[in-house]
Design a protein around this motif. Structure first.
Motif: not given
Length: 494
Positions: A335-352
């Motif tokens: 979301d470009p309206t909220t800068p400084g947010n997480a660069d990337y997101v991963m789920t628990y399945g992706e973490l595993r």
């Protein structure tokens, strides 16, 4: 944990794991990707349908693993995507006549239809899907109950009616309606819906020597059993290559502290407010209730954004990665309206999958690690946000006894509450909105069942100390970053 796509989850995760292995080894090129396709579906027999179709599905899943859209779809920023090759076995008709039809002479079903969609077939009545308006009158009229409503599971799971179908019966996502909650993903028995994955981007950042810091959602405690504490998760992430890990429950403390100020002011002025933590809820407000979004939503950032901004202020140039059960967090990060947010997101399945690509597994850890209060840790459950906000108000000495709260968990509950707020019939003062049933712990990418998670969470949370929210925040540089949402309001709070 049983989901509609239970039988193919391991297949999907294996593809992600192998893509990660190629990325670690600098072999993620067209030739190696095609080799992967044939390793996953060697033939000559297929496991699900035919080897050619399965191989095409693998190719499209590789695209999703590279944060790309399926190659036969137009490029789009939407996180949730449909793989056409996997989506072609669901019935197109919403209403269908079963073998229980007695082909009766009175034909009440035909008489009840105002669109001439029902006519006699060879052995039973027939519904023409091109004429049917899905009103359901024929099903109500049938004395034998022979007409059934065959709602597609993806459509049934969508809380905002964003799922439609094209003329070929393929699932289509209306991106103007989609809140990117991801509930449709595991509802599809054919695994035809998935989300873009950013694991390769994270691997490339680690390999480039960047300071990559993980941010684990409050829902993490309990996801992997009562023996895997936040300290154990932190140790595991460092083995993968992360520089450090911070629990986002600390961000829950931050959000509660600032949102409580907004609530207190709104309460004195007689204004009603909603929380601003669940990204799917925010998307629902922005896209379906824009007036409520502008007038009633808290301007405080989510715990994920708070921790990301804190880390970027204290570790300039770092890369922040949120880990949790939420698909919609991926859209929040974009979301470009909220800068400084997480660069990337991963789920628990992706973490595993990422862990397996490095041959790493969780191990018990005797070390103590806690940065959040229990109030921040409980942000993950329904009512947790509201309770933490009230706790902050109480810690400031403000009166909270007369405040009325509405805690909503699930898309339908959220829509009803916001509709009442929109038309001025909401009795409560504040609405806590979470699109997932049970809160974040019930997110679409949870690792276990809600019951298993709840049991393990309570065992782990009992080990936490009883620090207060506002006292805890005195240990952090809250004046070095903004806690406000909008792009134009990044000034430091005084």
């Amino acid at each position: 944990m049983v989901t509609n796509d239970k039988g193919i989850v391991s297949f999907k995760h294996k593809i992600m794991e192998e893509v990660c292995r190629l990325a670690w080894e600098d072999r993620l090129n067209p030739e190696e990707k095609e080799k992967l396709v044939f390793r996953m579906v060697p033939g000559p027999k297929s496991d699900y349908c035919c080897i050619y179709k399965e191989r095409e599905i693998v190719r499209q899943r590789i695209n999703l693993a590279l944060a790309q859209c399926p190659s036969d779809m137009s490029p789009t920023d939407n996180v949730v995507q449909v793989i056409n090759a996997a989506c072609d076995d669901c019935p197109i008709s919403a209403y269908s006549v079963t073998d229980s039809c007695r082909f009766c002479m009175g034909r009440p079903c035909q008489s009840s239809c105002h669109f001439s969609a029902i006519s006699p077939g060879e052995v039973r009545m027939h519904i023409d899907p091109t004429k049917c308006k899905e009103c359901g009158q024929c099903a109500k009229a049938c004395p034998y109950g022979a007409i059934v409503h065959l709602e597609r599971p993806c459509k049934k799971a969508c809380p905002v009616g964003a799922i439609t179908y094209d003329e070929w019966g393929f699932c289509r996502i209306n991106e103007e309606k989609c809140v990117q909650c991801g509930h449709c993903i595991h509802s599809c028995p054919f695994g035809a819906i998935g989300s873009k994955t950013y694991l390769v981007n994270i691997i490339e950042a680690i390999k480039a020597g960047k300071e990559v810091i993980a941010m684990c959602a409050p829902a993490t405690e309990g996801q992997f059993g009562d023996k895997i504490s936040m300290a154990a998760v932190k140790s595991t992430l460092k083995k993968i290559g992360f520089s450090d890990m911070v629990e986002v429950g600390l961000g829950g403390d931050m959000t509660a502290a600032y949102e409580s100020k907004e609530w207190a002011e709104a309460y004195r002025e007689g204004r009603k407010m909603t929380t601003s933590c669940c990204p799917a809820f925010i998307n629902m407000l922005r896209q379906h209730f824009p007036d409520v979004f502008r007038e009633n939503m808290s301007s405080t950032v989510s715990p994920m954004c708070a921790i990301s901004r804190y880390l970027k202020a204290s570790h300039p140039g770092c890369v922040t990665v949120f880990i949790g059960p939420c698909i919609a967090k991926k859209s929040e990060a974009l979301d470009p309206t909220t800068p400084g947010n997480a660069d990337y997101v991963m789920t628990y399945g992706e973490l595993r999958s990422l862990m397996r690509s490095r041959d790493v597994d969780f191990e018990e850890c005797d070390e103590n690690y806690q940065e959040a209060s229990v109030w921040g840790k409980r942000f993950a459950t329904s009512g947790g946000v509201a309770n933490a906000v009230l706790e902050c108000m109480a810690e400031r000495g403000e009166e909270t006894e007369g405040i009325k709260l509405l805690r909503c968990a699930g898309g339908d509950e959220c829509k009803k509450a916001i509709t009442r707020l929109k038309f001025g019939s909401l009795e409560e003062d504040f609405v806590e909105g979470m699109v997932c049933p049970g809160g974040c712990v019930g997110g679409p990418s949870k690792h276990k069942t809600e019951t298993e998670i709840a049991r393990a969470r309570e065992a782990l949370l009992k080990q936490a100390d009883g620090r207060l929210v506002l006292e805890n925040l005195k240990n952090y540089p809250m004046d070095s970053f903004s806690m406000f949402r909008e792009k134009g309001d990044l000034k430091k709070e005084e």
